[in-house]
Design an enzyme around this catalytic site. Sequence first.
Site, mmCIF file in Angstrom:
data_model
loop_
_atom_site.group_PDB
_atom_site.id
_atom_site.type_symbol
_atom_site.label_atom_id
_atom_site.label_comp_id
_atom_site.label_asym_id
_atom_site.label_seq_id
_atom_site.Cartn_x
_atom_site.Cartn_y
_atom_site.Cartn_z
ATOM 1 N N ASP A 14 19.289 52.650 37.346
ATOM 2 C CA ASP A 14 20.123 51.453 37.069
ATOM 3 C C ASP A 14 19.655 51.033 35.618
ATOM 4 O OD1 ASP A 14 21.320 49.083 37.656
ATOM 5 O OD2 ASP A 14 19.637 48.173 38.515
ATOM 6 N N ASP A 71 27.749 45.843 39.413
ATOM 7 C CA ASP A 71 27.686 44.397 39.837
ATOM 8 C C ASP A 71 29.235 43.867 39.955
ATOM 9 O OD1 ASP A 71 25.087 45.073 40.114
ATOM 10 O OD2 ASP A 71 24.542 43.750 38.388
ATOM 11 N N GLU A 97 22.085 51.215 30.622
ATOM 12 C CA GLU A 97 22.935 51.113 29.387
ATOM 13 C C GLU A 97 22.309 51.135 27.887
ATOM 14 O OE1 GLU A 97 22.738 49.145 32.082
ATOM 15 O OE2 GLU A 97 24.468 50.027 33.088
#
Length: 799
Positions: free
Chosen positions: A406, A484, A409
């Site tokens: 997770d 999300d 980015e």
Amino acid sequence: MILNTQLEYKGDLFPATIKAYKKDVDVLHFSTTNNVILQLTVLRDSVLRFRYTTVGKFENDFSYAIDENASRGYNHLEISDDDEKYIVTTSKLICFIYKSDLRKSIFDAIDKSLICEDEKGFHWEESYELGGDIVKMSKAAQNGESYFGLGDKPNHLNLKGKRFENWATDSYAYGKDTDPIYKAIPFYTALHDNKSYGIFFDNTFKTYFDFCHERRNVTSFWAQGGEMNYYFIYGPKMLDVVSNYTDLTGTPELPPLWALGYHQCKWSYYPESNVKEVTSKFRELNIPCDAIYLDIDYMEGFRCFTWNKDYFPDPKRMVKELADDGFKTVVIIDPGIKIDMDYDIFREGLEKDYFCKRADGPYMKGKVWPGECYFPDFTRPEVRKWWAGLFKELIEDIGVKGVWNDMNEPAVMDVPGKTFPNDVRHDYDGNPCSHRKAHNIYGMQMARATYHGLKKFNYPKRPFVITRSAYSGTQRYTSTWMGDNLASWEHLQIANIQAQRLAMSGFSFAGSDIGGFAEQPNGELFARWIQLGVFHPFCRTHSSGDHGDQEPWAFDDDITNIVRKFIEIRYQLLPYLYTAFHQYSQDNVPMLKSLVLFDQDDSQTHYRIDEFICGNQLLICPVNEPNAKGRRMYIPKGEWFNFWTNELVSGGKETWVDADLDSMPIFVKAGAIIPKYPIQQYVGEKTIDELTLDVYYKHGKEDSELYEDANDGFDYKKGRYSLRKFNLTGNDNKLVIRIHKRGKFFTSYNTFKLNLIGLPFKVKSIKIDNEYIDLKDVKFNGENSLVVSKEVTNIQIKG
Ligand code: MIG
């Protein structure tokens, strides 16, 4: 203000006249009088690579996206020229390169029609601030052209009229049209005059794509730095464009079959008793489930590779107990490493100099869940190796089966841009650069390192990784989810589009957070979302948990029953889904096909967004609205059987389909042979002692496949797999199935149970491999079912 010491701003610059041409086997170089070189590589008859430099010399040719196993080679290549242009001809394409300005036009080699043409073509702006060029390409939009692809954009499937940006971004509770979000996949396909081509702009800087937004008749793409470096991929079938792109950027190996089961996740299940409560409830309620996830709270102060011993006093025991109950444990691992001299992984990373640094030398410090962190430079091979090695204990010793990457980015809290500043330095595998160039591949390289760790320590079993951020090619290492999302009806529709879009962008192994991550769905929305989710390659419920529970039983009994029913359908369809995964992995075929991909010649399909094909033969259409008793949908051309009623419908039209909350529109392509397992609570719970084949009659021909192997491990690579091809042919009083088998794998079962659906005649004789069988052995109880040896090669049923 321009000082006289500064360079002069020149605006857009263009290539001048071609002065030299050189051919080097399959690589052609065209040089202009102003130092521009176009390097054209003929990779395949239908794949051309265009690469430009404006300084008379190319930089090192390096790409994270391109798969080293990509196929290369053409049947035909011919180069000629006339006064005006060079002409490059392959068996599929003709490409003109104009001598006066380096612009290009590409035609279909067979019917000579125009496929794609430069408008301004390649041009650039010098970047005085940062050096290098802002590289640009513009194409004339063709009449009636549509555009598809670009990864995870939460937008209409058809991208026409819009502009997009590719810059991986943590996007909590993004909405319809939010751009960019987590992934950067700079590949699109275009379609006009029933012909399709694709463009893959392999540039990892921030890229932009404009599809007739700025100017109605122009499509353009550009990047803030790097090279104009793109692949032109011709179809004319869109499915071939997607397959060729997928071949270029690679596919994953087969996942363990359990990874195609149902997964349950939440932020967060802890302590151990809570995890067990959830897993026990699945078994108690007989709702199939294969994987349980631990989110960040399992760690000690969010330190990667540690456990909070208050919550999880003995992780190895717990993981084993869960495994004994059929659950595979998947844990989250984020990139940020907590700055803490008492934390061995931090100390080691510091000593070995593995963390990213700012331009002038200090470490890249950022706040994430553990507080202030440093971040490994995953673009350095030795750092990836170190990272892979860190999984030893988790996987080999504790027995964790999957890892969830997770925040890659990379996401950083409380800073403008929510990521690293641009000046951060990266190795980029020996091509040092700033974060401007490495940003979009940071998550990919983290997932790659994670994958190698799991592959090593889980061997001889297969690894399972899931990532949030991705660039083209990331699908080689990992599955993905859409980040999300939100518990809303609109997001259900977005999830559907994103899964289709990712599949047509080379990334099939994807799914949404079922039910929505932020906020809470009501039972109806959750049920409708499960119905969609079970037809996505990756099927996981996940939620932030701060708005209530989101397990299958969190609503009322009716909902629980509906959820169970659909998860059971997924478990029955596992051999079908696994076969689709094999076709993806082996033959680059996307596991989901938007209708436009399924039948591009039918212009009705070009703007459809809800209906899609799962695998090759199931037509799915989720219900996206509350209080629905059914919906209108488009049935593509051909004949289809209603999955629930076996009623036959002819496609090529919109139609109303009943679907109360316990149902949804599902159709099976006529002629399909759909393999089914018995319902299991988890993969491997039962030994399969008979495989069901639902055979759907067709007047005409249809091919189906069934791929099987040990469902884990790598023996399949040594030929221990079984691939059956079924050719079905039907007419008014006869149905013939020919079966051809390849591979050395022996399935656990010896017989197929054939359910013959939709026969237009009463069965009078059945001949199996030239022997007539006694019809007394055949059950005709409303449904014709027939048990045959799995070795049969020919079945003839006559009326
Ligand atoms: O800042 O780990 O998208 O799936 O549950 C939030 C906690 C960090 C974001 C992920 C989500 C995950 C959550 N994470």
